[in-house]
Design a protein around this motif. Structure first.
Motif, short mmCIF file in Angstrom:
data_model
loop_
_atom_site.label_atom_id
_atom_site.label_comp_id
_atom_site.label_asym_id
_atom_site.label_seq_id
_atom_site.Cartn_x
_atom_site.Cartn_y
_atom_site.Cartn_z
N ASN A 1 0.83 -1.20 0.00
CA ASN A 1 0.00 0.00 0.00
C ASN A 1 0.87 1.26 0.00
O ASN A 1 1.90 1.32 0.68
CB ASN A 1 -0.92 0.01 1.21
N ARG A 2 0.47 2.25 -0.76
CA ARG A 2 1.25 3.46 -0.93
C ARG A 2 0.44 4.70 -0.55
O ARG A 2 -0.78 4.65 -0.43
CB ARG A 2 1.69 3.59 -2.40
N ASN A 3 1.16 5.81 -0.40
CA ASN A 3 0.53 7.11 -0.19
C ASN A 3 0.55 7.86 -1.52
O ASN A 3 1.63 8.10 -2.07
CB ASN A 3 1.27 7.92 0.88
N SER B 1 -7.99 3.96 -3.89
CA SER B 1 -8.39 3.67 -2.51
C SER B 1 -8.93 2.26 -2.37
O SER B 1 -8.67 1.57 -1.38
CB SER B 1 -9.44 4.69 -2.05
N GLY C 1 -6.41 -0.31 -1.65
CA GLY C 1 -5.71 -0.21 -0.38
C GLY C 1 -4.77 0.96 -0.20
O GLY C 1 -4.16 1.10 0.86
N HIS C 2 -4.63 1.82 -1.21
CA HIS C 2 -3.73 2.96 -1.08
C HIS C 2 -4.39 4.10 -0.30
O HIS C 2 -5.63 4.25 -0.33
CB HIS C 2 -3.30 3.47 -2.45
N SER C 3 -3.59 4.89 0.38
CA SER C 3 -4.08 6.10 1.05
C SER C 3 -3.97 7.26 0.07
O SER C 3 -2.89 7.48 -0.52
CB SER C 3 -3.25 6.39 2.30
N GLY D 1 -10.88 6.17 2.59
CA GLY D 1 -9.43 6.26 2.39
C GLY D 1 -9.00 7.43 1.54
O GLY D 1 -7.80 7.63 1.31
N SER E 1 -5.53 -3.36 -10.87
CA SER E 1 -6.59 -3.98 -10.06
C SER E 1 -7.41 -4.89 -10.98
O SER E 1 -7.25 -4.85 -12.20
CB SER E 1 -7.49 -2.90 -9.44
#
Length: 340
Positions: free
Chosen positions: A2-4, A22, A25-27, A59, A169
């Motif tokens: 997961n990344r920002n 989001s 799972g990324h922020s 998210g 995805s």
């Protein structure tokens, strides 16, 4: 992993990409210059104006502070109108570290310079690595998890692969391509042809006309692209013919919608006002017309589009003039120093 991710721009495409990122799972921190847009995203969890009915996951956080948006980001995704790229890149530059990956998701050519958007970003942020993300991808469909496939292009293949990994995805497939010139030009120039397809629809013409416009349009795009250093085969891919097909045929396309209104008799300004969104094909047509003159590339559809948009030429007359051009052989010459 997961990344920002920082998203610069909170319109329909920026919001759709934020939702998609989001969900895997990324922020995501999304920047907008408009306070009411930030409040709407954070409090209503929906972009009522651009993507009504689509829930924005928790998210995703919106902010008016660009430094807050990019603080701690693993990648910056720029999703703003093409003619604002330079000013925003200049503003962001002082906040980013060496080697930061910046993704250009806008599709256009800078009107004043004729530069591709990655070139504009690189001029203002020389310390970054630029990746262009392009392909047949309407925001309205991406936001609703409709399967979509795009291309991440960069001179730095590792940077493109990094973005591929982040965005991939089950509903959003990403290919890589080292021909960033071709990918960007395909994404930009198709908007001009989509305007023409809309004008054709507005005039009441049919599928035959649109098919001809798209086919000869991709020939023009390829001629100009190759003259600027792109690979011919890129225009046969997602960022070329793929993006052209979706933009010329869908009512999601703001360029096609604006063209329909012009074909129905509205002025350019009236059409843009009614669409209520940035119509990138307008400035792209002007930029492409100037580039074609500079490169001595014959682009008859682009030329007629320019005359309709900026010289008030009658659209029906423009079509007639295209149909009655000098007779040609359809097969393009192999010697690319000669443009028929």
């Amino acid at each position: 992993m997961n990344r920002n991710i920082a998203i610069i721009g909170a319109g329909s495409w920026g919001t759709a990409l934020s939702i998609s990122l989001s969900k895997v799972g990324h922020s995501v921190k999304m920047w907008s210059v408009f306070k009411e847009e930030v409040d709407m995203i954070n409090n209503v969890r929906e972009h009522i104006d651009k993507l009504p009915g689509v829930l924005i996951p928790d998210g995703v956080l919106a902010t008016n502070d660009v430094e807050e948006a990019i603080s701690g980001a693993d990648a910056i995704v720029m999703v703003i109108p093409s003619q604002t790229i330079r000013a925003n890149a200049k503003d962001i530059s002082k906040h980013i570290k060496n080697g930061m990956i910046v993704v250009s998701c806008s599709k256009g050519i800078e009107e004043s310079t004729g530069l591709r958007l990655s070139e504009v970003i690189k001029e203002e942020m020389p310390q970054c690595e630029v990746v262009a993300l392009s392909g047949p991808s309407h925001a309205e469909e991406v936001a609703r998890d409709i399967p979509t496939t795009v291309v991440a292009a960069s001179n730095n293949l590792k940077a493109a692969e990094f973005i591929q990994d982040i965005f991939m995805s089950p509903k959003f497939r990403v290919y890589t391509n080292s021909d960033i010139t071709g990918v960007e030009l395909g994404g930009a120039l198709k908007n001009s042809i989509a305007l023409c397809a809309g004008i054709s629809d507005g005039l009441g013409f049919g599928d035959n006309t649109k098919a001809a416009l798209m086919t000869r349009g991709i020939a023009e795009i390829t001629r100009l692209g190759v003259s600027m250093g792109a690979r011919r085969e890129t225009f046969a891919g997602l960022a070329g013919i793929g993006d052209l097909i979706v933009t010329c045929t869908s009512m999601h396309s703001r360029n096609r919608r604006a063209g329909i209104l012009i074909g129905q008799g509205k002025t350019l300004q009236e059409a843009v006002n009614e669409v209520k969104m940035v119509v990138e094909g307008v400035t792209t047509t002007k930029a492409a017309f100037e580039l074609a003159k500079k490169k001595e590339i014959i682009m008859p559809i682009t030329t007629e589009a320019y005359n309709v948009l900026f010289n008030q030429k009658n659209a029906k007359q423009a079509v007639a003039d295209l149909m009655m051009r000098d007779k040609k052989n359809e097969v393009e010459v192999l010697d690319e120093s000669v443009w028929m």
